[in-house]
Design a protein around this motif. Structure first.
Motif, PDB file in Angstrom:
ATOM      1  N   PRO A  33       0.821  -1.213   0.000  1.00  0.00           N
ATOM      2  CA  PRO A  33       0.000   0.000   0.000  1.00  0.00           C
ATOM      3  C   PRO A  33       0.853   1.261   0.000  1.00  0.00           C
ATOM      4  CG  PRO A  33      -0.775  -1.560   1.669  1.00  0.00           C
ATOM      5  CD  PRO A  33       0.542  -2.073   1.172  1.00  0.00           C
ATOM      6  N   ALA A  34       0.334   2.293  -0.608  1.00  0.00           N
ATOM      7  CA  ALA A  34       1.009   3.592  -0.609  1.00  0.00           C
ATOM      8  C   ALA A  34       0.772   4.278   0.739  1.00  0.00           C
ATOM      9  CB  ALA A  34       0.463   4.454  -1.744  1.00  0.00           C
ATOM     10  N   PRO A  35       1.573   5.286   1.087  1.00  0.00           N
ATOM     11  CA  PRO A  35       1.334   6.029   2.326  1.00  0.00           C
ATOM     12  C   PRO A  35      -0.048   6.677   2.322  1.00  0.00           C
ATOM     13  CG  PRO A  35       3.523   6.500   1.457  1.00  0.00           C
ATOM     14  CD  PRO A  35       2.794   5.726   0.398  1.00  0.00           C
ATOM     15  N   ARG A  36      -0.569   6.947   3.506  1.00  0.00           N
ATOM     16  CA  ARG A  36      -1.869   7.611   3.613  1.00  0.00           C
ATOM     17  C   ARG A  36      -1.830   8.970   2.930  1.00  0.00           C
ATOM     18  NH1 ARG A  36      -3.687   7.042   9.958  1.00  0.00           N
ATOM     19  NH2 ARG A  36      -3.362   4.766  10.193  1.00  0.00           N
ATOM     20  N   GLU A  37      -3.016   9.422   2.532  1.00  0.00           N
ATOM     21  CA  GLU A  37      -3.122  10.752   1.940  1.00  0.00           C
ATOM     22  C   GLU A  37      -2.608  11.793   2.941  1.00  0.00           C
ATOM     23  OE1 GLU A  37      -6.488  13.723  -0.064  1.00  0.00           O
ATOM     24  OE2 GLU A  37      -7.030  11.707   0.614  1.00  0.00           O
ATOM     25  N   GLY A  38      -1.820  12.713   2.437  1.00  0.00           N
ATOM     26  CA  GLY A  38      -1.263  13.743   3.305  1.00  0.00           C
ATOM     27  C   GLY A  38       0.059  13.362   3.934  1.00  0.00           C
ATOM     28  N   THR A  39       0.563  12.185   3.566  1.00  0.00           N
ATOM     29  CA  THR A  39       1.880  11.759   4.039  1.00  0.00           C
ATOM     30  C   THR A  39       2.652  11.188   2.851  1.00  0.00           C
ATOM     31  OG1 THR A  39       1.257   9.475   4.587  1.00  0.00           O
ATOM     32  CG2 THR A  39       0.920  11.161   6.295  1.00  0.00           C
ATOM     33  N   ARG A  40       3.954  11.166   2.992  1.00  0.00           N
ATOM     34  CA  ARG A  40       4.780  10.585   1.936  1.00  0.00           C
ATOM     35  C   ARG A  40       6.119  10.161   2.522  1.00  0.00           C
ATOM     36  NH1 ARG A  40       6.123  16.135  -1.573  1.00  0.00           N
ATOM     37  NH2 ARG A  40       7.684  16.998  -0.121  1.00  0.00           N
ATOM     38  N   VAL A  41       6.809   9.288   1.791  1.00  0.00           N
ATOM     39  CA  VAL A  41       8.125   8.801   2.200  1.00  0.00           C
ATOM     40  C   VAL A  41       9.073   8.965   1.019  1.00  0.00           C
ATOM     41  CG1 VAL A  41       9.471   6.790   2.906  1.00  0.00           C
ATOM     42  CG2 VAL A  41       7.200   7.153   3.866  1.00  0.00           C
ATOM     43  N   ARG A  42      10.249   9.454   1.286  1.00  0.00           N
ATOM     44  CA  ARG A  42      11.258   9.629   0.237  1.00  0.00           C
ATOM     45  C   ARG A  42      12.637   9.259   0.794  1.00  0.00           C
ATOM     46  NH1 ARG A  42      14.446  13.968   1.265  1.00  0.00           N
ATOM     47  NH2 ARG A  42      13.623  15.657   2.584  1.00  0.00           N
ATOM     48  N   ARG A  43      13.557   8.960  -0.096  1.00  0.00           N
ATOM     49  CA  ARG A  43      14.941   8.768   0.318  1.00  0.00           C
ATOM     50  C   ARG A  43      15.563  10.134   0.591  1.00  0.00           C
ATOM     51  NH1 ARG A  43      16.358   3.409  -1.256  1.00  0.00           N
ATOM     52  NH2 ARG A  43      15.058   2.683  -2.988  1.00  0.00           N
ATOM     53  N   VAL A  44      16.644  10.133   1.359  1.00  0.00           N
ATOM     54  CA  VAL A  44      17.344  11.393   1.565  1.00  0.00           C
ATOM     55  C   VAL A  44      17.866  11.877   0.211  1.00  0.00           C
ATOM     56  CG1 VAL A  44      18.007  10.852   3.945  1.00  0.00           C
ATOM     57  CG2 VAL A  44      19.548  10.259   2.074  1.00  0.00           C
ATOM     58  N   HIS A  45      17.845  13.181   0.020  1.00  0.00           N
ATOM     59  CA  HIS A  45      18.382  13.749  -1.221  1.00  0.00           C
ATOM     60  C   HIS A  45      19.912  13.653  -1.190  1.00  0.00           C
ATOM     61  CE1 HIS A  45      14.468  15.053  -2.403  1.00  0.00           C
ATOM     62  NE2 HIS A  45      14.355  15.959  -1.445  1.00  0.00           N
ATOM     63  N   ARG A  46      20.489  13.392  -2.360  1.00  0.00           N
ATOM     64  CA  ARG A  46      21.936  13.239  -2.419  1.00  0.00           C
ATOM     65  C   ARG A  46      22.536  14.110  -3.519  1.00  0.00           C
ATOM     66  NH1 ARG A  46      23.101   7.082  -3.068  1.00  0.00           N
ATOM     67  NH2 ARG A  46      21.057   7.063  -4.084  1.00  0.00           N
ATOM     68  N   HIS A  47      23.776  14.511  -3.280  1.00  0.00           N
ATOM     69  CA  HIS A  47      24.533  15.235  -4.295  1.00  0.00           C
ATOM     70  C   HIS A  47      24.990  14.261  -5.373  1.00  0.00           C
ATOM     71  CE1 HIS A  47      24.682  18.880  -1.858  1.00  0.00           C
ATOM     72  NE2 HIS A  47      25.099  18.163  -0.824  1.00  0.00           N
TER      73      HIS A  47
END
Length: 365
Positions: A184-198
């Motif tokens: 399942p995807a995260p609930r509406e109004g929430t999200r998950v991402r990896r840390v941004h990288r250079h």
């Protein structure tokens, strides 16, 4: 080269002409790894100590935050042997203000094992006290772990004044290939991402700060919580640049008044395959900010790690959780398919700060 610790442990008089202590050498890493592996395999036939990680702790960058000695036979000239394998090793890490980690191992066939353990753990109190004094705190907590089945180690710790304070569940969940796309995807109004990288692969500084803040604030009300400053957090990462798997770091966010705000963080690492089990993922830290609890953040972070493991063709995801977690985390894990396969216990003692002889400069050699 200074091979003898300026203020070493005082070994039992009955061992003084047989054993001595000195600082670890690179040649000691392999035999100490073997000692640790043998101890682990008493409870898990496939367990193995990580020699690379141990090398960093004993003679690499991580050794700088530790006081440690190895116990070796006395040579023909009466000095600590340089060519015989260690019979014991103890290291104390100045982990954070008021927190000192103790790691020790004594060979099963070491002479007068109980007395030897007592002398090394007495030294740990003195070293911990010097850490506390340097930190400007009244005392430091000495912390170490033992497998629930390791009654021998438990007896050594109890005899040295340590108290068993907590049990930890080691849990494992199998990963199915289809979970790369079916979770399942995260609930509406929430999200998950990896840390941004250079482009270099290193993470963006703000995301490292965010993960640190999420973990610190998430565990503020947890048993044995202690403050680790951002500088200390970063120093641990710098000490092991090859161990940080930045593509295994995630940040959860929640939408509030049109803005995406940090809500949690997860730090994971790959686990090597064994003769009978494929590769896996280990969840090192998972924290949900107290203000964001109740929004499915923990499950979203866990699913991100499971999905990633499935995409990489891994077979399982492991984690460790407090058996008495106030957040009921073990229940969440169980509901998502994790099962306990091992238990360990935390043992604590207190080392009061003192004007320590360990802070005196060494005499000229």
């Amino acid at each position: 080269m200074l091979l003898v610790d300026h203020f070493p442990p005082i070994l039992p008089a009955t061992l003084a002409d047989r054993l001595a202590t000195r600082l670890p050498l690179a040649a000691d890493v392999a035999p100490v790894t073997a000692l640790l592996t043998a101890a682990l395999r008493r409870h898990d036939p496939e367990a193995a100590a990580d020699e690379t990680a141990l090398r960093s702790r004993m003679v690499g960058l991580k050794s700088w935050s530790r006081r440690q000695v190895v116990v070796v036979p006395v040579g023909a000239d009466g000095s600590p042997s340089l060519d015989q394998p260690p019979l014991a090793w103890i290291a104390l890490e100045d982990r954070a203000s008021g927190r000192t980690n103790v790691q020790f191992m004594i060979a099963a066939d070491a002479p007068e094992r109980e007395a030897l353990a007592a002398s090394l753990l007495d030294w740990a109190v003195e070293v911990g006290g010097s850490f506390a004094r340097a930190r400007g705190v009244e005392a430091t907590k000495l912390t170490t772990d033992a497998n629930e089945l390791d009654t021998d180690r438990a007896q050594l710790l109890a005899a040295a004044g340590y108290e068993m304070v907590r049990s930890w569940l080691h849990m494992r969940r199998p990963v199915a290939p289809e979970e790369a796309t079916s979770l399942p995807a995260p609930r509406e109004g929430t999200r998950v991402r990896r840390v941004h990288r250079h482009d270099s692969g290193l993470p963006v500084a703000q995301d490292v700060r965010t993960v640190h803040r999420m973990l610190e604030e998430s565990f503020a009300d947890h048993f044995n919580s202690y403050r680790e400053s951002f500088a200390e957090f970063v120093q641990r990462l710098i000490e092991a640049p090859d161990e940080a798997d930045w593509d295994h770091w995630w940040i959860a966010e929640i939408e509030r008044e049109g803005r995406w705000l940090p809500a949690g963080g997860l730090v994971a690492a790959p686990m090597k395959a064994t003769p009978t089990r494929g590769a896996g993922t280990y969840l090192e830290y998972l924290g949900v900010h107290r203000s964001a609890r109740g929004h499915g953040i923990a499950k979203s972070l866990l699913r991100a790690a499971i999905r990633d493991a499935a995409e990489r063709g891994r077979e399982f995801v492991d984690l460790e959780v407090d058996d008495d977690s106030p957040t009921g985390a073990d229940g969440i894990y169980a509901s998502m398919g994790w099962e306990t396969f091992e238990r360990t216990r935390s043992w604590h003692a207190v080392a009061p700060a003192h004007p320590s002889r360990l802070l005196e400069p060494p005499s000229a050699m």
